[in-house]
Design a protein around this motif. Sequence first.
Motif, short mmCIF file in Angstrom:
data_model
loop_
_atom_site.label_atom_id
_atom_site.label_comp_id
_atom_site.label_asym_id
_atom_site.label_seq_id
_atom_site.Cartn_x
_atom_site.Cartn_y
_atom_site.Cartn_z
N ASP A 14 0.95 -1.62 0.15
CA ASP A 14 -0.10 -0.06 0.29
C ASP A 14 1.35 0.73 -0.12
O ASP A 14 1.49 1.59 0.53
CB ASP A 14 -0.95 -0.08 1.02
CG ASP A 14 -1.80 -1.34 1.28
OD1 ASP A 14 -2.38 -1.08 0.69
OD2 ASP A 14 -1.33 -2.63 2.11
N PHE A 15 1.14 2.15 -0.75
CA PHE A 15 1.19 3.85 -1.01
C PHE A 15 -0.36 4.49 -0.23
O PHE A 15 -0.78 4.68 -0.91
CB PHE A 15 1.63 3.82 -2.65
CG PHE A 15 2.98 3.29 -2.98
CD1 PHE A 15 4.29 2.63 -2.44
CD2 PHE A 15 2.16 1.79 -4.05
CE1 PHE A 15 5.43 2.20 -3.07
CE2 PHE A 15 3.55 1.40 -4.47
CZ PHE A 15 4.86 0.98 -3.92
N HIS A 54 9.46 5.23 3.97
CA HIS A 54 9.04 6.41 3.63
C HIS A 54 10.16 7.39 2.79
O HIS A 54 11.01 7.40 3.70
CB HIS A 54 8.09 7.21 4.47
CG HIS A 54 8.75 6.84 5.95
ND1 HIS A 54 9.76 7.93 5.90
CD2 HIS A 54 8.92 6.96 7.69
CE1 HIS A 54 10.10 7.93 7.19
NE2 HIS A 54 9.89 7.61 8.39
N SER A 55 9.80 8.49 2.34
CA SER A 55 10.42 8.90 1.66
C SER A 55 9.30 10.45 0.56
O SER A 55 8.36 9.48 0.14
CB SER A 55 10.85 8.42 0.19
OG SER A 55 11.76 9.25 0.13
N ALA A 115 5.46 3.35 2.50
CA ALA A 115 4.96 2.48 1.98
C ALA A 115 4.99 1.22 2.26
O ALA A 115 5.55 1.61 3.80
CB ALA A 115 5.95 1.97 0.68
N LEU A 116 3.76 0.56 2.66
CA LEU A 116 3.81 -0.46 3.29
C LEU A 116 3.08 -1.83 2.59
O LEU A 116 2.39 -2.22 1.82
CB LEU A 116 2.48 -0.84 4.42
CG LEU A 116 2.74 1.12 5.35
CD1 LEU A 116 0.85 1.22 5.48
CD2 LEU A 116 2.72 1.11 6.26
N ALA A 117 4.01 -3.25 3.27
CA ALA A 117 4.05 -4.92 2.98
C ALA A 117 3.15 -4.97 3.99
O ALA A 117 3.84 -4.84 5.00
CB ALA A 117 5.42 -4.83 2.54
N PHE A 118 2.79 -5.79 3.56
CA PHE A 118 1.41 -6.90 4.54
C PHE A 118 1.78 -9.00 4.37
O PHE A 118 1.62 -8.70 3.10
CB PHE A 118 0.41 -6.29 4.82
CG PHE A 118 -0.14 -5.40 5.33
CD1 PHE A 118 0.27 -5.09 7.02
CD2 PHE A 118 0.18 -3.78 4.67
CE1 PHE A 118 0.01 -3.69 7.93
CE2 PHE A 118 -0.31 -3.05 5.31
CZ PHE A 118 0.41 -2.69 6.72
N SER A 119 1.93 -9.28 5.14
CA SER A 119 1.79 -10.55 4.29
C SER A 119 1.47 -11.62 5.37
O SER A 119 2.14 -11.94 6.80
CB SER A 119 3.21 -11.50 3.86
OG SER A 119 2.83 -12.79 3.23
N ARG A 120 0.66 -12.63 5.53
CA ARG A 120 0.39 -13.64 6.45
C ARG A 120 0.91 -14.73 6.39
O ARG A 120 1.27 -16.03 8.23
CB ARG A 120 -0.78 -14.35 6.39
CG ARG A 120 -2.56 -13.30 6.67
CD ARG A 120 -3.42 -13.79 6.40
NE ARG A 120 -4.79 -13.07 6.70
CZ ARG A 120 -5.40 -12.39 7.80
NH1 ARG A 120 -4.77 -12.79 8.87
NH2 ARG A 120 -6.06 -12.08 7.94
#
Length: 220
Positions: free
Chosen positions: A5-6, A88-89, A94-99
């Motif tokens: 997700d941005f 972040h910049s 930016a966020l990354a997610f995984s189960r």
Amino acid sequence: MIDVDFVKVNVPDDVLDALANLLTTAERARADRYRFADDRRRSIVARAATRRFIGRYLNVHPTTLIFDEEEFGKPVLRGRDIEFNASHSGDLVALAFSRDSAVGVDVERRRQLTDTLALARRYFSAEEVSIVESAADHVDAFFSIWTAKEAIVKASGKGIGTGDLHGFTVPFRDPELRPVIDGWSVAAIDPKRDGFYAAVAARDGERRIAVQSISAAALL
């Protein structure tokens, strides 16, 4: 499955204040210690977005989530029902997610570098240096490689300061997860913003990557 997700951080102050209410007292104090308003804004949005998204995954209120830190400072959700990472910049988080896998994400806004080739020779493998040297735009090639390498070391939880960046070579602008080193794979991600570069890393295996862009106001 990996969700990336941005989040655009430029929102009115009343939205930022509402997002800050999702943070713990310690998290708000940490954000308030930043000297510059833009740094404070990115800190609040990154942490609030992390809480909001994980809350939605687990169907719990964002304020009830508890985070711990690994040995080298990587934050993790207590219980690790969801793995995540943030970067972040500029005006982008930016966020990354995984189960099912630890993840690492990096986003970088293009900026002028003092000596691009010297930086590449300092941090990159010989193959990567060759790519930068032969590129028509050295800075463009540098950030494409740098984000992938940083995503790898962030996924491992070690961070740039502890990793041997010369010791592995990342694929160049490959949008599919490709194996790199020690069971970690990396893929280039398009932030859909001119002048920005991003990559995400995870454990080896076939995983689909879903990408979305939102305004921080949509987190409320």
